[in-house]
Design an enzyme around this catalytic site. Structure first.
Site, PDB file in Angstrom:
ATOM      1  CD  GLN A   1      -3.441  -4.429   6.464  1.00  0.00           C
ATOM      2  OE1 GLN A   1      -3.272  -3.464   5.742  1.00  0.00           O
ATOM      3  NE2 GLN A   1      -4.137  -5.478   6.078  1.00  0.00           N
TER       4      GLN A   1
ATOM      5  CE  LYS B   1      -3.878  -2.354   2.131  1.00  0.00           C
ATOM      6  NZ  LYS B   1      -4.552  -2.803   3.340  1.00  0.00           N
TER       7      LYS B   1
ATOM      8  CG  ASP C   1      -9.697   0.060   4.730  1.00  0.00           C
ATOM      9  OD1 ASP C   1      -9.515  -0.197   3.524  1.00  0.00           O
ATOM     10  OD2 ASP C   1      -8.960  -0.336   5.642  1.00  0.00           O
TER      11      ASP C   1
END
Ligand code: NAP
Length: 287
Positions: free
Chosen positions: A97, A53, A120
């Site tokens: 994460q 990422k 997200d």
């Protein structure tokens, strides 16, 4: 090369090239999109995802900040870090994460992220907006799948779509997106009886199970569009390679379109994270 392949890598490259114009337009206005990625603990798969990422951000001209916390970090410390990032004007997107260490309450952490920076799309406000058909941040994996459908002109209106998996990250938002798009959607999970009777009806079949080669050719309607979200590492005895939830070699002969693993949904997920981060910066700039 399989003729009916949906090449996620090629589509991701195309989209990332197009992002450069948007990043340049923001730069001209004195804004560089910024993403903070928090990793708690040392899960090897998570470390790879975070590294990918961050390097994708760099390649796209997006500022990225990697925050590594020890596996025994307290929830308070993690929440304090999120509060700091929420207030930081150089950061437009915040990603924690998953999975988090077991002593940390995932929902509390995800809710602590400002909904405006929740790239997200896991914050309850953003989940609610998606459920109402008015999404603000779409979770990256199902968002990437919708982009694949668009790129291949998959007509979903009135079609039978079956999603295997009901996770908050993939299955549920995927189903919501397909419902919003006009498909007739069935969501299957581990309690579903006679799974194949559902999957065989599917014009569009999305597998997000986490079991290697779970979807076999006899479970697929001829001419279906098959999207394989799964990422499974085979055992060393089986070659140790990455493998999807779909038995690709057999199903590719039945499906009209199919995604490979690797090189299918994976690259699209990171690409849509970049898209959401750029979008967050554009919104901040009132664009
Ligand atoms: P998850 O949270 O473990 O969810 C798996 C889902 O599969 C659950 O809803 C589960 O049902 C269902 N399931 C399990 N066994 C089943 C069975 N025998 N029959 C029918 N359904 C069954 O996993 P996830 O986070 O959604 O991820 C799924 C897969 O996608 C994993 O391989 C993951 O690594 C991969 N993934 C890939 C990307 C990407 O970018 N390509 C992104 C995210 C995830 P229950 O709810 O009843 O337990």
């Amino acid at each position: 090369m399989t003729q009916n392949l949906i090449d996620g890598k090629a589509l991701a490259d195309e989209l990332r090239t197009a992002f450069k114009t948007r990043v340049a337009a923001l730069a001209a206005r004195g804004c560089r999109p910024g993403l903070a990625v928090i990793l708690a603990g040392e899960n090897p798969a998570s470390q790879v995802y975070v590294r990918n990422k961050v390097s994708a951000c760099e390649a796209a001209g997006i500022y990225s900040q990697k925050i590594l916390l020890a596996a025994d970090v307290s929830q308070e410390t993690l929440l304090a870090k999120i509060a700091e990032l929420n207030a930081n004007p150089a950061i437009h997107g915040i990603l924690v994460q998953l999975p988090l260490p077991r002593h940390i309450h995932e929902e509390t952490v995800l809710e602590a992220i400002s909904a405006e920076k929740d790239v997200d799309g896991f914050h309850a406000e953003n989940v609610g907006a998606l459920a109402q058909g008015n999404p603000r941040f779409i979770p990256c994996t199902p968002y990437g799948v919708m982009k694949m459908f668009e790129a291949h002109k998959v007509d979903w209106v009135g079609k039978e779509a079956v999603v295997i998996g009901r996770s908050n990250i993939v299955g549920k938002p995927m189903a919501l997106l397909l419902i919003n798009a006009g498909a007739t959607v069935t969501v299957c999970h581990s309690k579903t009886r006679d799974l194949a009777s559902h999957t065989r009806r599917a014009d569009i079949l999305v597998a997000a199970v986490g079991k290697p080669r779970f979807v076999t050719a006899d479970m697929v309607k001829p001419g279906a569009v098959v999207i394989d979200v799964g990422i499974n590492r085979l055992s060393p005895e089986e070659g140790g390679k990455l493998c999807g939830d779909v038995d690709f070699e057999a199903v590719k002969n039945v499906a009209a379109l199919i995604t490979p693993v690797p090189g299918g949904v994976g690259p699209m997920t990171i690409t849509m994270l970049l898209a959401n981060t750029i979008e967050a910066a554009e919104r901040r700039m009132g664009a």
